[in-house]
Design a protein around this motif. Structure first.
Motif, PDB file in Angstrom:
ATOM      1  N   UNK A   1      42.990  39.750  43.533  1.00 22.98           N
ATOM      2  CA  UNK A   1      44.379  39.954  43.897  1.00 22.98           C
ATOM      3  C   UNK A   1      44.469  41.268  44.635  1.00 22.98           C
TER       4      UNK A   1
ATOM      5  N   UNK B   1      35.086  43.399  41.195  1.00 18.69           N
ATOM      6  CA  UNK B   1      36.234  42.826  40.487  1.00 18.69           C
ATOM      7  C   UNK B   1      36.212  41.305  40.539  1.00 18.69           C
ATOM      8  N   UNK B   2      36.537  40.714  39.413  1.00 19.98           N
ATOM      9  CA  UNK B   2      36.692  39.258  39.375  1.00 19.98           C
ATOM     10  C   UNK B   2      38.177  38.906  39.495  1.00 19.98           C
ATOM     11  N   UNK B   3      38.985  39.927  39.618  1.00 19.85           N
ATOM     12  CA  UNK B   3      40.416  39.691  39.788  1.00 19.85           C
ATOM     13  C   UNK B   3      40.681  39.736  41.281  1.00 19.85           C
TER      14      UNK B   3
END
Lengths: 446, 460
Positions: free
Chosen positions: A71, A67-69
């Motif tokens: 969070x 994931x590049x997110x």
């Protein structure tokens, strides 16, 4: 969220959700790039990025997700996807995590590089541009003139207690000049890559590109036939890069390389020594450890023509009952651990380029290959590539050559090398070679 | 994907430094890949690509920044930092937005991310077995499937507010045939702006057998003879010749810098009068299709060359400013990591009149390039090269023995002028095209064509 906290939290969550071990690989970076056109900044880029790749063992199988997110909400997605993916893998393919070892000291991060102000960087690019435009007669315009700084951070945290990271940065300049004479057009490029702005000579880089382009004007083709050839460092490096995969144990094991059972045998001319050196000082591809946390090493792949080792990651090493050579790399977040080279180069010999051309007498001096992604067969070693360079007669360069193809086979070429130059060249990737003299190659022209 | 408030504050920050145009591009792509090597699952990967790019124009100057931290604070920081590299002479006002209504070009029947991965794997097992069982000479097989659901959001200071969901699926197969000292491979990769229904439209086992057939045929082939000769290039992926030899040089990326052989050739003859070439981003479910390009201009059908005459370039906003040309819906990028620029979508040479029998029958000696590999071109010189994956000699008007290792080289315009026959069997095929704004899905295509004379490279 801070990347280290996220890595830690992800591991805790994964262990709670039934993973027996797991690892969170972080890859991040910052980059700056300025592109000039006709003395003006035409493009300017500034970026920061980061992402994580998760791998973990679930019911005895390895599953991946990325994931590049960055969070907290991404954790759930990653764990669910990695579980589903794990269930499709067989237990034999399970990847074992690594708890770590001693790591070499390697200075890779030079903060001073980033402290040069934007205006100063643009100035350097302008000087390189001007030198390229004025570096030779017939330079009509520039194709590209780019200056950049890139910083990269890798951090691996796993449930076996591994918690390591490194940061490295480089500055680079690249310029490509267009030379024109009547209807004829040629391009020539040059680059610089380094750790200290004081080492950068923008005038020299610009002139080098201009001369390379202008020198090719007036090129003609040659008669089709067999020629002795000198491949310059850049041309040989591009071939070596295209065929580097034949030295990867995982390709040998899967039958995608013809080097099966050749260890200890003579596979190249005795003047050829090929190294993969992760610790090379100032090397563009130097790293203290690979994507699996295995310490970087310096090894001879071919020594005096003899195949000494293949390049291993932990999985392929286990299959062959060997230790990893520290070549287990992820090409990016999305990629699983595969094999990749570090500083991968043919060791330099003793002869100057002039001496090698003398030794050849008559033949071709090739300075560039085009279309490497299409004209090479990585399995058979066959290649047929569009090339340019010069005709050499009686050991002297006489006229530029274009619109020819050079065909051959990489395995044969390794054995056909008659001499290795002292002029070791490195591409920005860390792969390199000096000029080499090859017994014969097939050229198609007129 | 972003609230009006965040957009307004970010774009205001960008305009505050004197930019005359600012744009935010944001994407979230959910991707799944699965690969099977020699009948076993080799890798399964899932993930999220996520981030935003901010672009500013100061007249003809562009500044770009990107990040995966899409918090308001960080977006404003990126906008301000980007703007620090340039100064405008006045502050342009921020206007309101009009939500763009986009026609749905690529209806999706079955979302690929809702299909069980097990089902995808089973399909790949079938394909692997079909390739393997084609011949005992087949020693390795690689099959893979890829699907992407990409949500794109673009907004700019011209009042654009647009969102699009782009779904793509692709199947790939590679078969390797081996003899004692030799290996040859064949590969195919059909795909489209489609969901899982792609697999209702193609027969994966048939594709696998076709890849195996190419590998086995080439294993027995002799090296191709080198020299200049007529070349008949088959339909479908044969269109890579046009893509490389001409398409890249028609992109404003090259034209605006005066780094293209086709610069200043508008309205002039650049190809044989038999050649009409089109770039069409609106083909329903096409691999390179989308409702809008990556700066929010609706895609369109662009006739590049009409009966040999150059009619239009492929133009994006920035290069359009530099050239004084209107954008053609051709601005594309791999992801938020790249500033967009003019690229091809689905590009093809339109069909002509000749039949296959006529084209082969009228060639006394030459090369028949049945399957093309990839290639590359230097737009500044027009020099291109590409590999022939499956080739045969033509002798006395008949297809004769297979030959391997052939390369075609030449210069774009020279080859386009030498096309002397264009067939009636137009077909398209899928590829990935790499250039300065990254690797993007593009279709190439053509009917069978004949080039009177070309340089063929080979070892024979």
């Amino acid at each position: 969220m801070n990347r280290h906290d996220l890595q830690k939290q992800m591991i805790n969550e994964a262990l709670k959700h039934g993973f027996t071990d797991c690892e969170v690989f972080y890859l991040g970076g910052e980059s700056f790039e300025v592109l000039l056109m006709e003395g003006e900044v035409s493009n300017y880029e500034n970026s920061s990025e980061g992402g994580v790749s998760f791998r973990g063992t679930y019911e005895g199988r390895t599953g991946y997700a990325f994931s590049e997110r960055l969070e907290e909400e991404s954790i759930d997605f990653l764990l669910t996807a990695a579980k589903e993916n794990a269930m499709l893998m067989s237990e034999e393919e399970r990847e074992e995590l690594f708890g770590g070892e001693q790591y070499p000291e390697l200075k890779g991060y030079f903060p001073e590089l980033e402290q040069v102000c934007v205006e100063k960087r643009i100035q350097l690019a302008k000087r390189m541009e001007e030198a390229a435009l004025n570096g030779a007669e017939n330079i009509a315009s520039l194709d590209y003139c780019v200056l950049g700084i890139a910083k990269r951070e890798v951090a691996i945290v796993n449930s076996l207690g591994l918690d390591i990271s490194y940061t490295k940065n480089f500055a680079s300049g690249y310029v490509s000049a267009i030379a024109r004479n009547g209807e004829e057009t040629k391009t020539g490029s040059a680059f610089w890559k380094g750790r200290d702005w004081a080492d950068f000579d923008p005038e020299e880089t610009g002139r080098r590109a201009a001369r390379r382009g202008a020198g090719l004007l007036g090129a003609g083709t040659v008669d089709s036939g067999t020629y002795a050839a000198v491949l310059d460092g850049k041309a040989m490096t591009s071939l070596l890069s295209s065929f580097s995969g034949i030295f990867f144990a995982e390709n040998v094991q899967k039958g995608f390389s013809l080097l099966k059972d050749r260890l200890g045998e003579q596979i190249a001319a005795s003047c050829v020594t090929l190294r993969d050196d992760a610790l090379l000082e100032g090397g563009y591809a130097s790293v203290p450890f690979d994507s699996e946390g295995v310490a970087g090493k310096n090894k001879a792949v071919i020594e005096n023509g003899c195949l000494k080792t293949l390049l291993y990651n932990r999985k392929s090493a286990k299959k062959d009952g060997m230790g990893s050579t520290g070549n287990g790399f992820k090409a990016g977040l999305t990629s699983p651990v595969k094999t990749a080279c570090t500083n991968f180069f043919i060791q330099k010999g003793e002869n100057t380029l002039e001496e090698i051309l003398q030794q050849m007498g008559n033949g071709l001096y090739i300075t560039d290959f085009m279309g490497l992604h299409a004209g090479t067969n990585a399995v058979s070693g066959d290649f047929s590539l569009s090339a340019e360079g010069f005709l050499a007669e009686n050991g002297k360069i006489t006229k530029p050559v274009e619109q020819i193809t050079i065909a051959g086979n990489f395995y044969t070429l390794l054995s056909d090398i008659l001499a290795v130059g002292a002029d070791l060249y490195f591409a920005a990737s860390g792969k390199g070679s000096p000029s080499v003299l090859v017994k014969e190659m097939t050229a198609a022209g007129k | 994907m972003l609230s009006k408030n965040v957009v307004e504050n970010t774009l205001s920050a960008a305009l505050g430094t004197g930019a005359d145009f600012a744009e935010i591009y944001m994407e979230q792509s959910k991707r799944n890949t699965l690969s099977v090597v020699n009948g076993r699952v080799e890798a399964v990967q899932s993930g999220l690509d996520y981030g935003a790019g901010i672009r500013l124009f100061f007249q003809n100057k562009a500044i770009y920044g990107f990040t995966n931290d899409t918090s308001e604070k960080n977006l404003i920081r990126i906008a301000r930092e980007a703007a620090a590299a340039a100064r405008g002479d006045r502050v342009y006002p921020l206007q309101g937005w009009q939500k763009m209504n986009l026609a749905c070009m690529n209806p999706i029947r079955r979302m690929p991310d809702e299909v069980e991965k097990k089902k995808k794997a089973e399909m790949l097992f079938l394909a692997s077995a079909a390739a393997k069982n084609y011949s005992p000479l087949i020693t390795q097989t690689r099959t893979g499937c890829l699907d992407v659901v990409k949500d794109v959001f673009i907004t700019n200071t011209d009042g654009l507010w647009a969102e699009e969901r782009r779904v793509r699926s692709r199947f790939t197969v590679e078969a390797i045939a081996s003899s004692a000292m030799e290996k040859q491979s064949g590969h195919l990769g059909p795909g489209g702006s489609l969901g899982f229904e792609l697999y209702d439209q193609i027969d994966v086992e048939e594709k696998a057998r076709e890849a195996a057939r190419i590998a086995v045929t080439m294993l027995g082939a002799k090296p191709c003879p080198a020299g200049r000769m007529p070349v008949v290039i088959d339909n479908g992926f044969g269109g890579v010749i046009f893509h490389e030899a001409c398409g890249h040089s028609l992109e404003a990326t090259a034209v605006a810098r005066n780094a293209s052989v086709f610069a200043e050739k508008m309205g002039q003859q650049i190809a044989s009068s038999l050649v009409t070439a089109i770039d069409d981003g609106t083909i329903p479910n096409g691999w390179g299709s989308a409702a809008m390009d990556d700066e929010g201009t609706p895609t369109q059908r662009n006739v590049l060359i009409e009966n040999g005459i150059l009619r239009t370039y492929l133009v994006d906003k920035l290069n359009g400013r530099r050239m004084g040309a209107i954008p053609t819906g051709s601005s594309r990028r791999e992801s938020y990591r790249f500033a967009p620029t003019s690229r091809m979508t689905n590009t093809f040479i339109d069909k002509g009149q000749s039949t296959t029998a006529e084209m082969i029958g009228n060639t006394d000696f030459g090369l028949y390039a049945k399957q093309m590999g990839g290639g590359s071109v230097d737009p500044a010189t027009g020099s291109f090269n590409f590999a022939v994956l499956e080739g045969y000699m033509i002798r006395g008007g008949k297809i004769a023995e297979p030959v391997r290792g052939a390369t075609l080289i030449g210069k774009g315009m020279e080859v386009l002028m030498k096309i002397d026959m264009v067939g009636d069997n137009l077909a398209r095929a899928q590829g990935m095209c790499g250039s300065i704004s990254g690797s993007i899905p593009t279709d190439v295509g053509q009917p069978m064509i004949r080039v009177k004379e070309m340089t063929v490279g080979g070892r024979g």
